[in-house]
Motif scaffolding. Structure first.
Motif, PDB file in Angstrom:
ATOM      1  N   TRP A  77       0.836  -1.204   0.000  1.00 15.36           N
ATOM      2  CA  TRP A  77       0.000   0.000   0.000  1.00 15.36           C
ATOM      3  C   TRP A  77       0.868   1.250   0.000  1.00 15.36           C
ATOM      4  O   TRP A  77       1.835   1.344   0.757  1.00 15.36           O
ATOM      5  N   ARG A  78       0.539   2.181  -0.857  1.00  8.66           N
ATOM      6  CA  ARG A  78       1.158   3.497  -0.873  1.00  8.66           C
ATOM      7  C   ARG A  78       0.060   4.521  -1.138  1.00  8.66           C
ATOM      8  O   ARG A  78      -0.806   4.294  -2.000  1.00  8.66           O
ATOM      9  N   PRO A  79       0.065   5.649  -0.452  1.00 14.22           N
ATOM     10  CA  PRO A  79      -0.944   6.675  -0.723  1.00 14.22           C
ATOM     11  C   PRO A  79      -0.759   7.245  -2.124  1.00 14.22           C
ATOM     12  O   PRO A  79       0.375   7.403  -2.603  1.00 14.22           O
ATOM     13  N   ASP A  80      -1.863   7.571  -2.774  1.00 13.76           N
ATOM     14  CA  ASP A  80      -1.788   8.152  -4.113  1.00 13.76           C
ATOM     15  C   ASP A  80      -1.982   9.663  -4.088  1.00 13.76           C
ATOM     16  O   ASP A  80      -1.990  10.318  -5.132  1.00 13.76           O
ATOM     17  N   ARG A  81      -2.146  10.216  -2.888  1.00  6.92           N
ATOM     18  CA  ARG A  81      -2.284  11.658  -2.701  1.00  6.92           C
ATOM     19  C   ARG A  81      -1.586  12.037  -1.402  1.00  6.92           C
ATOM     20  O   ARG A  81      -1.257  11.170  -0.591  1.00  6.92           O
ATOM     21  N   PRO A  82      -1.365  13.332  -1.155  1.00  2.00           N
ATOM     22  CA  PRO A  82      -0.767  13.750   0.114  1.00  2.00           C
ATOM     23  C   PRO A  82      -1.585  13.260   1.310  1.00  2.00           C
ATOM     24  O   PRO A  82      -2.808  13.153   1.253  1.00  2.00           O
ATOM     25  N   VAL A  83      -0.896  12.964   2.397  1.00  6.49           N
ATOM     26  CA  VAL A  83      -1.518  12.527   3.647  1.00  6.49           C
ATOM     27  C   VAL A  83      -1.645  13.728   4.571  1.00  6.49           C
ATOM     28  O   VAL A  83      -0.679  14.471   4.773  1.00  6.49           O
ATOM     29  N   ARG A  84      -2.833  13.936   5.104  1.00  5.15           N
ATOM     30  CA  ARG A  84      -3.047  15.032   6.059  1.00  5.15           C
ATOM     31  C   ARG A  84      -2.757  14.535   7.466  1.00  5.15           C
ATOM     32  O   ARG A  84      -3.295  13.507   7.894  1.00  5.15           O
ATOM     33  N   LEU A  85      -1.935  15.277   8.185  1.00  4.68           N
ATOM     34  CA  LEU A  85      -1.668  15.001   9.594  1.00  4.68           C
ATOM     35  C   LEU A  85      -2.268  16.161  10.385  1.00  4.68           C
ATOM     36  O   LEU A  85      -1.694  17.245  10.460  1.00  4.68           O
ATOM     37  N   VAL A  86      -3.459  15.934  10.928  1.00  5.62           N
ATOM     38  CA  VAL A  86      -4.206  17.000  11.595  1.00  5.62           C
ATOM     39  C   VAL A  86      -3.698  17.182  13.022  1.00  5.62           C
ATOM     40  O   VAL A  86      -3.615  16.227  13.797  1.00  5.62           O
ATOM     41  N   VAL A  87      -3.378  18.413  13.359  1.00  2.00           N
ATOM     42  CA  VAL A  87      -3.014  18.794  14.730  1.00  2.00           C
ATOM     43  C   VAL A  87      -4.220  19.514  15.319  1.00  2.00           C
ATOM     44  O   VAL A  87      -4.630  20.550  14.780  1.00  2.00           O
ATOM     45  N   PRO A  88      -4.805  19.004  16.393  1.00  2.00           N
ATOM     46  CA  PRO A  88      -6.059  19.594  16.879  1.00  2.00           C
ATOM     47  C   PRO A  88      -5.880  20.846  17.735  1.00  2.00           C
ATOM     48  O   PRO A  88      -6.719  21.161  18.574  1.00  2.00           O
TER      49      PRO A  88
ATOM     50  N   ASN B 148      -3.355  22.425  11.002  1.00  2.00           N
ATOM     51  CA  ASN B 148      -3.817  22.828  12.336  1.00  2.00           C
ATOM     52  C   ASN B 148      -5.298  23.145  12.301  1.00  2.00           C
ATOM     53  O   ASN B 148      -5.768  23.884  11.425  1.00  2.00           O
ATOM     54  N   ARG B 149      -6.031  22.557  13.262  1.00  2.00           N
ATOM     55  CA  ARG B 149      -7.481  22.755  13.312  1.00  2.00           C
ATOM     56  C   ARG B 149      -7.878  22.844  14.780  1.00  2.00           C
ATOM     57  O   ARG B 149      -8.246  21.860  15.410  1.00  2.00           O
ATOM     58  N   ALA B 150      -7.773  24.055  15.347  1.00  2.00           N
ATOM     59  CA  ALA B 150      -7.995  24.243  16.780  1.00  2.00           C
ATOM     60  C   ALA B 150      -9.474  24.390  17.104  1.00  2.00           C
ATOM     61  O   ALA B 150     -10.292  24.715  16.235  1.00  2.00           O
ATOM     62  N   GLY B 151      -9.815  24.151  18.388  1.00  2.07           N
ATOM     63  CA  GLY B 151     -11.173  24.365  18.852  1.00  2.07           C
ATOM     64  C   GLY B 151     -11.594  23.365  19.897  1.00  2.07           C
ATOM     65  O   GLY B 151     -11.342  22.166  19.748  1.00  2.07           O
ATOM     66  N   ALA B 152     -12.204  23.865  20.984  1.00  2.00           N
ATOM     67  CA  ALA B 152     -12.773  23.016  22.042  1.00  2.00           C
ATOM     68  C   ALA B 152     -11.740  22.032  22.592  1.00  2.00           C
ATOM     69  O   ALA B 152     -12.027  20.851  22.767  1.00  2.00           O
ATOM     70  N   ALA B 153     -10.547  22.545  22.881  1.00  2.00           N
ATOM     71  CA  ALA B 153      -9.489  21.729  23.480  1.00  2.00           C
ATOM     72  C   ALA B 153      -9.174  20.479  22.662  1.00  2.00           C
ATOM     73  O   ALA B 153      -8.863  19.429  23.204  1.00  2.00           O
ATOM     74  N   GLY B 154      -9.257  20.613  21.362  1.00  3.62           N
ATOM     75  CA  GLY B 154      -8.928  19.497  20.476  1.00  3.62           C
ATOM     76  C   GLY B 154     -10.115  18.696  19.996  1.00  3.62           C
ATOM     77  O   GLY B 154      -9.985  17.860  19.090  1.00  3.62           O
ATOM     78  N   SER B 155     -11.299  18.935  20.555  1.00  2.00           N
ATOM     79  CA  SER B 155     -12.453  18.097  20.231  1.00  2.00           C
ATOM     80  C   SER B 155     -13.015  18.361  18.839  1.00  2.00           C
ATOM     81  O   SER B 155     -13.575  17.458  18.212  1.00  2.00           O
ATOM     82  N   VAL B 156     -12.893  19.593  18.347  1.00  2.00           N
ATOM     83  CA  VAL B 156     -13.417  19.907  17.016  1.00  2.00           C
ATOM     84  C   VAL B 156     -12.711  19.062  15.962  1.00  2.00           C
ATOM     85  O   VAL B 156     -13.344  18.391  15.133  1.00  2.00           O
ATOM     86  N   ALA B 157     -11.399  19.087  15.981  1.00  2.00           N
ATOM     87  CA  ALA B 157     -10.639  18.318  15.000  1.00  2.00           C
ATOM     88  C   ALA B 157     -10.852  16.822  15.187  1.00  2.00           C
ATOM     89  O   ALA B 157     -10.986  16.075  14.214  1.00  2.00           O
ATOM     90  N   ALA B 158     -10.884  16.374  16.445  1.00  2.00           N
ATOM     91  CA  ALA B 158     -11.043  14.942  16.704  1.00  2.00           C
ATOM     92  C   ALA B 158     -12.365  14.428  16.145  1.00  2.00           C
ATOM     93  O   ALA B 158     -12.424  13.341  15.542  1.00  2.00           O
TER      94      ALA B 158
END
Length: 336
Positions: free
Chosen positions: A34-45, A75-85
């Motif tokens: 398996w290899r990704p065919d597009r960029p991988v998003r690494l979300v920081v909450p 980066n996707r901040a909000g509600a102490a990390g809960s929005v991104a999660a």
């Protein structure tokens, strides 16, 4: 924590981790398939600049080298990390969306908040723990306590008058203080701030007597003489500051606490993708330059077992139970 209770939690963690580990191991674990065919998003909450963000930006480029696609930190901040999660938990489980898993969204928020829109142990598949970042027990330079024993004695002699700040109610610093009070009977009063950035100037000024804060935040201030670190909440002395004793060495048996950073994916990612993603993360964590940079931040690298998917799953269960105990000690209750 008493030995019997630790043993009970260990058994509970193993039982809870087993289904997640079984799902990972039951699927074909052929990373090369398996290899990704597009960029991988690494979300920081959280917003840029904090510990979780820095860890993501250190490991991301090395993961990219292994995967053959960019790993883009978002980066996707909000509600102490809960929005991104909540958003990542609902993302398509194709291996192209990952999240930095840390104390707030993975252990604290499920204990203290309602309507999260996700359940960490159900909705995420752990890839691996990366680091623990122990806290420093730091006090104002004029406080008449040169070690942990003297701090405890000073606090007991002045009931309720020794005040420690924290970045906020239910923050790791707050919960660590409550567990310290429970372990020592010190009776230190808690003063919540809106953030670590707001707390640090008051610690330097002496508005609060001390705080449990991340080592990287106060180590420069300690070396400048602006504050005094009495001990660190690590399991062993830190490579970046070997002169500092641990709280356990200073006379509080078994006392440890840390912020943690790992990587998780939405539940349901196919086994071969999970294997490839874990291999990329493991390669990043093994890189000597990555390890050097993270250890210079005051972090401890995860051991081989906790860096595995099953090991991180068990770690999250243990951390959730520690958080539950600390929240009960602090009088925090999840709203009904």
């Amino acid at each position: 924590m008493p030995t019997a209770r630790r043993a009970a939690f260990a058994a509970l963690a193993a039982a809870a981790a087993a289904p997640a580990a079984a799902r990972i191991l039951a699927a074909p674990a052929r990373a090369a398939d398996w290899r990704p065919d597009r960029p991988v998003r690494l979300v920081v909450p959280f917003a840029p600049g904090g510990n979780t963000d820095l860890v993501a930006r250190v490991i991301g480029p090395r993961m990219s080298e292994r995967l053959g696609q960019p790993v883009v930190v978002e980066n996707r901040a909000g509600a102490a990390g809960s929005v991104a999660a909540a958003q990542v938990a609902r993302a398509r489980p194709d291996g192209l969306t990952l999240m930095i898993g840390s104390n707030g969204p993975m252990a604290i928020n499920p204990i203290t908040r309602t309507d999260l829109g996700y359940e960490p142990l159900r909705d995420f598949a752990p890839l691996g723990l990366v680091v623990r970042t122990p806290l420093a027990l730091a006090v104002h330079r004029d406080l008449p306590a040169r070690d942990v024993a003297a701090l405890i004695a000073h606090a007991k002699a002045s009931p309720g008058r020794v005040v420690f700040g924290s970045p906020g109610v239910a923050s790791t610093g707050h919960l660590t203080l409550e567990m310290f009070n429970a372990a020592t009977g010190a009776g230190i009063t808690h003063a919540p701030y809106q953030s670590g950035g707001a707390l640090t100037p008051d610690l330097v000024a002496g508005t609060v007597a001390g705080a449990f804060v991340e080592v990287a935040t106060v180590l420069p201030l300690h070396r400048e003489g602006a504050v005094r670190i009495l001990a660190v909440t690590a399991g062993r002395r830190l490579r970046v500051a070997p002169e500092l004793p641990t709280v356990e060495e200073a006379g509080v048996p078994g006392f440890r606490a840390a912020s943690f950073v790992g990587v998780v994916a939405p539940a349901g990612v196919p086994g071969e993708a999970m294997a490839a993603l874990h291999a990329a993360l493991a390669a990043a964590v093994r890189d000597p330059e990555v390890r050097r940079r993270l250890e210079e931040m005051g972090s401890e690298m995860a051991g081989e077992e906790e860096a595995s998917p099953a090991g991180f799953a068990a770690f999250l269960q243990r951390e959730t139970e520690w958080t539950r105990l600390a929240a009960e000690r602090a009088g925090l209750r999840r709203p009904q």
